[in-house]
Design a protein around this motif. Structure first.
Motif, mmCIF file in Angstrom:
data_model
loop_
_atom_site.group_PDB
_atom_site.id
_atom_site.type_symbol
_atom_site.label_atom_id
_atom_site.label_comp_id
_atom_site.label_asym_id
_atom_site.label_seq_id
_atom_site.Cartn_x
_atom_site.Cartn_y
_atom_site.Cartn_z
ATOM 1 N N CYS A 63 -1.475 3.182 -4.110
ATOM 2 C CA CYS A 63 -2.631 4.044 -3.838
ATOM 3 C C CYS A 63 -2.310 5.485 -4.227
ATOM 4 O O CYS A 63 -1.149 5.873 -4.307
ATOM 5 C CB CYS A 63 -2.982 4.003 -2.350
ATOM 6 S SG CYS A 63 -3.267 2.369 -1.665
ATOM 7 N N TYR A 80 -8.011 3.267 4.082
ATOM 8 C CA TYR A 80 -7.269 2.249 3.353
ATOM 9 C C TYR A 80 -5.830 2.692 3.101
ATOM 10 O O TYR A 80 -4.889 1.916 3.289
ATOM 11 C CB TYR A 80 -7.965 1.929 2.025
ATOM 12 C CG TYR A 80 -7.328 0.785 1.276
ATOM 13 C CD1 TYR A 80 -7.709 -0.523 1.538
ATOM 14 C CD2 TYR A 80 -6.340 1.011 0.319
ATOM 15 C CE1 TYR A 80 -7.114 -1.590 0.860
ATOM 16 C CE2 TYR A 80 -5.739 -0.043 -0.361
ATOM 17 C CZ TYR A 80 -6.132 -1.341 -0.078
ATOM 18 O OH TYR A 80 -5.534 -2.382 -0.752
ATOM 19 N N THR A 81 -5.644 3.950 2.666
ATOM 20 C CA THR A 81 -4.285 4.413 2.374
ATOM 21 C C THR A 81 -3.418 4.471 3.628
ATOM 22 O O THR A 81 -2.196 4.431 3.537
ATOM 23 C CB THR A 81 -4.270 5.796 1.688
ATOM 24 O OG1 THR A 81 -4.746 6.791 2.589
ATOM 25 C CG2 THR A 81 -5.100 5.782 0.410
ATOM 26 N N ARG A 111 -3.670 2.194 5.994
ATOM 27 C CA ARG A 111 -3.680 0.827 6.514
ATOM 28 C C ARG A 111 -4.471 0.743 7.810
ATOM 29 O O ARG A 111 -4.146 -0.033 8.707
ATOM 30 C CB ARG A 111 -2.262 0.290 6.712
ATOM 31 C CG ARG A 111 -1.434 0.252 5.448
ATOM 32 C CD ARG A 111 -0.076 -0.379 5.666
ATOM 33 N NE ARG A 111 -0.203 -1.791 5.953
ATOM 34 C CZ ARG A 111 -0.244 -2.761 5.036
ATOM 35 N NH1 ARG A 111 -0.162 -2.454 3.761
ATOM 36 N NH2 ARG A 111 -0.357 -4.023 5.388
ATOM 37 N N ARG A 141 0.816 -1.223 0.000
ATOM 38 C CA ARG A 141 0.000 0.000 0.000
ATOM 39 C C ARG A 141 0.845 1.268 0.000
ATOM 40 O O ARG A 141 0.593 2.208 0.766
ATOM 41 C CB ARG A 141 -0.986 0.033 1.169
ATOM 42 C CG ARG A 141 -2.033 -1.049 1.121
ATOM 43 C CD ARG A 141 -3.156 -0.774 2.098
ATOM 44 N NE ARG A 141 -3.856 -2.013 2.415
ATOM 45 C CZ ARG A 141 -4.872 -2.102 3.252
ATOM 46 N NH1 ARG A 141 -5.318 -1.036 3.880
ATOM 47 N NH2 ARG A 141 -5.441 -3.260 3.488
ATOM 48 N N ARG A 150 -6.929 2.589 -5.938
ATOM 49 C CA ARG A 150 -7.329 2.704 -4.532
ATOM 50 C C ARG A 150 -6.966 4.124 -4.118
ATOM 51 O O ARG A 150 -5.787 4.470 -4.011
ATOM 52 C CB ARG A 150 -6.599 1.679 -3.666
ATOM 53 C CG ARG A 150 -6.926 0.233 -3.997
ATOM 54 C CD ARG A 150 -8.419 -0.105 -3.918
ATOM 55 N NE ARG A 150 -9.003 0.027 -2.621
ATOM 56 C CZ ARG A 150 -9.297 -0.986 -1.805
ATOM 57 N NH1 ARG A 150 -9.062 -2.223 -2.183
ATOM 58 N NH2 ARG A 150 -9.840 -0.762 -0.627
#
Length: 198
Positions: free
Chosen positions: A54, A147-148, A150, A31, A94
């Motif tokens: 991402c 998400y970016t 984590r 990521r 993402r």
């Protein structure tokens, strides 16, 4: 890695470096994140998808700096494609969107409004094909950001097992005219189960 990239060359060089590092030291699900992504085009976004990288796109840039880029640095054609959130989403990146605080003020609904409307300070719509929906913008400032970082198993949505911190809004952001999204009142927040009214 979270890497600051504005120009297309900076993005290309960063993707080259990440690809070389991944070949030498594979790290499944790393990521890595490119920050700002001002001039990334479809080809660069596709490379990000292919590498699992991402993109956290500086949506506020359109409002605060769009007119200046049209007039003095990029010209109208290049400025119309900067911070291309629609292209990123259509390619499956993402992604998240951000304000780059303190460069521009922290205000998630305003950041969402910028990505949805792509309006400059002078009232021009800069790159209408890159506009996204309100629902997409809300996801980018919540689950996309989580998400970016984590942290998507901990924050970003209200569901069992996650930290249930959220904002209390005075109107449904999905029901207002998209041009009014930035004006939806924030009445308070819930943090750690405690309501804080503004």
């Amino acid at each position: 890695m979270h890497i600051h990239v504005n120009g297309d060359e900076a993005a290309a060089v960063s993707l080259d470096a990440l690809e070389a590092a991944m070949q030498k030291h594979p790290w499944r699900g790393a990521r890595h994140v490119l920050q700002h992504c001002q001039m990334m085009d479809a080809g660069l976004y596709q490379r990000a998808v292919d590498l699992g990288v991402c993109c956290n796109i500086f949506a506020n840039h359109i409002w605060y700096f769009g007119d200046r880029h049209v007039a003095a640095t990029l010209g109208p054609n290049a400025a119309a494609r900067m911070n291309a959130v629609r292209t990123a989403l259509d390619l499956g990146v993402r992604a998240a969107i951000h304000s780059d605080a303190p460069v521009t003020p922290l205000g998630p609904l305003f950041t969402a409004w910028c990505a949805v409307n792509r309006q400059t300070m002078r009232g021009a719509t800069l790159g209408a094909p890159e506009q996204i929906t309100v629902q997409e913008a809300l996801r980018l400032i919540t689950m996309g950001a989580a998400y970016t970082l984590r942290m998507d198993t901990e924050i970003g949505s209200i569901e069992p097992g996650k930290i249930a911190d959220f904002a209390v809004l005075g109107e449904d952001p999905l029901a207002v005219d998209p041009i009014a999204l930035k004006d939806v009142p924030v009445l308070g927040t819930v943090s750690g189960g405690v309501l804080h009214l503004l």
